[in-house]
Design an enzyme around this catalytic site. Structure first.
Site, PDB file in Angstrom:
ATOM      1  N   HIS A  95       0.825  -1.209   0.000  1.00 57.43           N
ATOM      2  CA  HIS A  95       0.000   0.000   0.000  1.00 57.43           C
ATOM      3  C   HIS A  95       0.859   1.259   0.000  1.00 57.43           C
ATOM      4  CE1 HIS A  95       0.889  -0.738   4.251  1.00 57.43           C
ATOM      5  NE2 HIS A  95       0.671   0.548   4.484  1.00 57.43           N
ATOM      6  N   ASP A  97       0.316   5.205   1.504  1.00 64.10           N
ATOM      7  CA  ASP A  97      -0.518   5.775   2.550  1.00 64.10           C
ATOM      8  C   ASP A  97      -1.581   6.711   1.972  1.00 64.10           C
ATOM      9  OD1 ASP A  97       0.797   4.446   4.586  1.00 64.10           O
ATOM     10  OD2 ASP A  97       2.286   6.036   4.836  1.00 64.10           O
ATOM     11  N   HIS A 248       4.638   0.030   0.271  1.00 67.70           N
ATOM     12  CA  HIS A 248       5.294  -0.737   1.332  1.00 67.70           C
ATOM     13  C   HIS A 248       4.354  -1.799   1.897  1.00 67.70           C
ATOM     14  CE1 HIS A 248       3.456   2.839   3.191  1.00 67.70           C
ATOM     15  NE2 HIS A 248       3.311   2.147   4.299  1.00 67.70           N
ATOM     16  N   ARG A 263       4.045   7.154  14.074  1.00 68.35           N
ATOM     17  CA  ARG A 263       4.248   7.692  12.724  1.00 68.35           C
ATOM     18  C   ARG A 263       3.724   9.123  12.616  1.00 68.35           C
ATOM     19  NH1 ARG A 263       0.675   5.043   8.247  1.00 68.35           N
ATOM     20  NH2 ARG A 263      -0.685   6.804   8.702  1.00 68.35           N
TER      21      ARG A 263
END
Length: 273
Positions: A95, A97, A248, A263
């Site tokens: 995916h 983000d 990723h 994150r």
């Protein structure tokens, strides 16, 4: 500051600096390394939440609270990604983000707070290298194609919280976005495949069956190890990636152990112009 390339396609490790105290020149050098290597890693960074935010702000505006994931207490801009037996991981798909947004974020900065001794690695792939490896007939076909993206696998989180009503509300509130299948990087001009398994739903102009077949072909192509780098996390490792030209995959092989990550995602690249 030392920069060591990891694979021919993607990835570099940067050492000799502390992310808690950076000069403007060091931030510029980190940005240049990010653009060149697509994903960069820093080891042994005892990063405070405030330093995490400050580091992100040197590259652009941090995103507001995530529509699904919780935030770290006292820091709305830091996403808490703490998975284990009571909170199963959901990022074990390739995916990018938040491509369900009209303007997906520029970069994400992920700090490993407490990770298993073994397992929980993350893979990144260079979607420019994947595009360049396609036969020209495929490049030509995809050149003018668009695809629709929505919240995809986040349906699972919403359904677990509130059933089909929560899913419908989530789709209504978040909406969908249409993106070119072949993107052009705004800084380097490199072309890349702008699709991902988690959020890309349909190729516009194709019937569903044909769209599914084409997307599955492209996903298998993009998953070749030649396009990838794999990170074995340690506590206080930080990864930063260019979300525009990579995708990723967070490997879910560590349960029942707990993997605690934090994150910060940066919306726009303030150096782009």
């Amino acid at each position: 500051m030392k920069i060591e390339k990891i694979t021919p396609a993607i990835g570099a490790e940067i050492s000799g600096i502390s992310l808690n105290n950076l000069s403007a020149q060091e931030c510029d050098d980190i940005y240049a390394a990010l653009i060149e290597h697509k994903v960069i890693f820093f080891r042994d960074q005892d990063l405070t939440p405030q330093a995490h935010i400050d580091f992100a702000k040197s590259f652009g505006e941090p995103e507001p609270p995530h529509p699904i994931y919780p935030s770290v207490a006292g820091y709305d801009n830091i996403v808490l990604l703490k998975t284990g037996p009571d909170s199963k991981p959901d990022a074990n798909d390739w995916h990018k983000d938040m491509t369900f947004k009209a303007n997906p974020p520029f970069t994400s900065i992920l700090h490993a707070v407490n990770v298993p001794d073994v397992g929980g690695d993350t893979l990144w792939a260079n979607t420019n290298t994947a595009y360049n490896a396609l036969p020209k007939m495929w490049q030509d076909y995809l050149a003018d194609k668009d695809a629709i993206h929505d919240i995809g696998t986040f349906r699972n989180d919403l359904y677990a919280k509130g059933g089909i009503e929560a899913v419908n509300n989530g789709l209504k509130n978040t909406g969908s976005a249409v993106h070119k299948i072949v993107g052009t990087h705004p800084v380097t001009g490199l072309k890349y495949l702008n699709i991902n398994q988690s959020f890309t739903r349909h190729i516009m102009g194709e019937v569903q069956g044909e769209s599914d077949r084409i997307l599955q072909f492209l996903y298998l192509h993009m998953a070749k190890p030649e396009f990838q780098v794999r990170l074995r996390w340690r506590n206080n490792t930080v990864a930063m990636w260019d979300n525009r030209i990579t995708h990723h995959y967070a490997i879910s092989d560590y349960l029942p152990k707990i993997r605690h990550m934090q994150r910060v995602t940066v919306l726009n690249d303030k150096r782009e112009s």
